[in-house]
Design a protein around this motif. Structure first.
Motif, PDB file in Angstrom:
ATOM      1  N   THR A  99      64.474  24.132  69.374  1.00  0.00           N
ATOM      2  CA  THR A  99      63.848  24.478  68.098  1.00  0.00           C
ATOM      3  C   THR A  99      62.390  24.033  68.030  1.00  0.00           C
ATOM      4  OG1 THR A  99      64.697  22.449  67.066  1.00  0.00           O
ATOM      5  CG2 THR A  99      66.008  24.457  66.814  1.00  0.00           C
ATOM      6  N   PHE A 100      61.644  24.826  67.284  1.00  0.00           N
ATOM      7  CA  PHE A 100      60.301  24.495  66.826  1.00  0.00           C
ATOM      8  C   PHE A 100      60.365  24.221  65.323  1.00  0.00           C
ATOM      9  CE2 PHE A 100      59.583  27.370  70.415  1.00  0.00           C
ATOM     10  CZ  PHE A 100      58.550  26.757  71.108  1.00  0.00           C
ATOM     11  N   LEU A 101      59.488  23.376  64.828  1.00  0.00           N
ATOM     12  CA  LEU A 101      59.211  23.351  63.399  1.00  0.00           C
ATOM     13  C   LEU A 101      58.154  24.422  63.155  1.00  0.00           C
ATOM     14  CD1 LEU A 101      59.202  19.522  62.748  1.00  0.00           C
ATOM     15  CD2 LEU A 101      60.986  21.167  62.175  1.00  0.00           C
ATOM     16  N   GLU A 102      58.505  25.407  62.329  1.00  0.00           N
ATOM     17  CA  GLU A 102      57.718  26.640  62.208  1.00  0.00           C
ATOM     18  C   GLU A 102      57.088  26.777  60.829  1.00  0.00           C
ATOM     19  OE1 GLU A 102      58.330  31.507  62.076  1.00  0.00           O
ATOM     20  OE2 GLU A 102      60.043  30.130  61.932  1.00  0.00           O
ATOM     21  N   VAL A 103      55.853  27.245  60.826  1.00  0.00           N
ATOM     22  CA  VAL A 103      55.200  27.683  59.596  1.00  0.00           C
ATOM     23  C   VAL A 103      54.951  29.182  59.690  1.00  0.00           C
ATOM     24  CG1 VAL A 103      54.117  25.503  58.931  1.00  0.00           C
ATOM     25  CG2 VAL A 103      52.953  27.004  60.557  1.00  0.00           C
ATOM     26  N   ASP A 104      54.975  29.844  58.522  1.00  0.00           N
ATOM     27  CA  ASP A 104      54.800  31.290  58.453  1.00  0.00           C
ATOM     28  C   ASP A 104      53.966  31.590  57.216  1.00  0.00           C
ATOM     29  OD1 ASP A 104      55.033  34.050  58.147  1.00  0.00           O
ATOM     30  OD2 ASP A 104      57.123  34.107  58.757  1.00  0.00           O
ATOM     31  N   SER A 105      52.864  32.303  57.400  1.00  0.00           N
ATOM     32  CA  SER A 105      51.967  32.589  56.281  1.00  0.00           C
ATOM     33  C   SER A 105      52.650  33.398  55.182  1.00  0.00           C
ATOM     34  CB  SER A 105      50.723  33.333  56.787  1.00  0.00           C
ATOM     35  OG  SER A 105      51.082  34.559  57.415  1.00  0.00           O
ATOM     36  N   LYS A 106      53.745  34.100  55.517  1.00  0.00           N
ATOM     37  CA  LYS A 106      54.496  34.835  54.491  1.00  0.00           C
ATOM     38  C   LYS A 106      55.199  33.896  53.525  1.00  0.00           C
ATOM     39  CE  LYS A 106      57.133  38.253  55.272  1.00  0.00           C
ATOM     40  NZ  LYS A 106      58.227  39.108  55.843  1.00  0.00           N
TER      41      LYS A 106
END
Length: 310
Positions: A99-106
């Motif tokens: 896993t990654f810790l993810e950010v998403d501009s949406k």
């Protein structure tokens, strides 16, 4: 269609990253594990699926979402998923990333715990953990975001079968894994960081219990990678490994010995046998015997109560 192949589950024992600057070197190490699995076993069989555990790139080691965004979270796709895609193309394999810790501009303000399925043609899907391990995990569940419009439980059709993944605590909810099966999944992939005392050792051993149960109730293979990390690497818990591959009748085909250590475990996937059983079997065919209409009122009212750290 590749009907018979081997899967490799790769458990790790590495220090927990504190900064996203550490992720690139971590990916380099994991790419080396892929080469070891694929090349090392090539004289005996073809490894076509490689799976890594939860938190292989980053864990929610900070207490606030703001800190996770500042120090560890990354967008997807990124330079790291590009490296996995290049390796998948080079080796002709499919990779379920840690896993990654993810950010998403949406979804501004949210941090997701995300695993990616990557094949020879690139990034195929991403699964965002629907059930964070409350109260410790402060990242978001996509279920809880108003207007979230992406599939919660994606399943991907590939040349090695229909693949669906879920992360660690998700597997304690039969509905989550059943959602993957009802979407067509034949290979259920568990990306996990399952800690002591619930791990792969008696007397609890929830790890083995739920992996085998989900395989049987969904008539599907389970390919489950667990962290094998010592407490000093991922405090405050130790992570007992036990990574395993289970067939559609709940048989353990291969499993790492319990204990915190790095390990690659391989086991066979016979897609032709699974499909023949699903087609032929009349008894204990839990998917075809499911009377879904009997349960339509079971969750008619919201029952989810978010928990927070006190």
């Amino acid at each position: 269609m590749i009907e018979r192949y081997y899967a490799a589950v790769c458990q790790t024992d590495l220090p927990c990253p504190r900064s996203r600057d550490e992720i690139a070197s971590r990916v380099g190490f994991l790419l080396g594990m892929i080469d070891r699995a694929v090349v090392g076993y090539e004289p005996f069989f073809d490894v076509r699926l490689v799976v890594f555990p939860e938190f292989a790139h980053a864990a929610p080691v900070y207490e606030t979402v703001d800190e996770l965004r500042e120090k560890l979270a990354v967008p997807i796709p990124n330079e790291h998923t590009d490296r996995y895609a290049a390796k998948a193309k080079e080796r002709g394999i499919y990779i379920q990333t840690g896993t990654f810790l993810e950010v998403d501009s949406k979804w501004p303000g949210a941090v997701f715990n995300t695993t990616c399925l990557i094949g020879p043609d690139g990034l195929l899907s991403r699964y965002r953990k629907v059930n964070p391990w409350l109260p410790w995990e402060v990242h978001a569940s996509p279920h809880d975001l108003p207007g979230y419009d992406e599939p919660l439980f994606p399943v991907v059709e590939t040349e090695i079968g229909r693949l669906g993944a879920a992360i660690c605590y998700d597997w304690l909810f039969p509905e989550a894994i059943r959602a993957l099966a009802l979407a067509g999944a034949e290979i259920l992939i568990r990306v996990s960081a399952y800690m002591d005392p619930w791990g792969a050792t008696p007397p609890l051993d929830w790890w083995t219990l739920f992996n085998r149960a989900r395989a049987v109730e969904n008539m599907a293979y389970v390919v489950a990678a667990n962290q094998g990390a010592r407490a000093e690497n991922y405090p405050p818990f130790s992570w007992p490994g036990g990574s395993m591959i289970v067939d559609y009748d709940g048989r353990i085909l291969s499993q790492a010995d319990p204990g915190p250590f790095e390990k690659i475990v391989v086991g066979p996937i016979d897609l032709a046998a699974l499909r023949a059983e699903r087609q032929r079997r009349r008894g204990h065919h839990l998917l075809s015997h499911l009377r879904a209409e009997a349960y339509t009122d079971l969750y008619a009212r919201p029952i989810h109560r978010p928990a927070t750290r006190s």
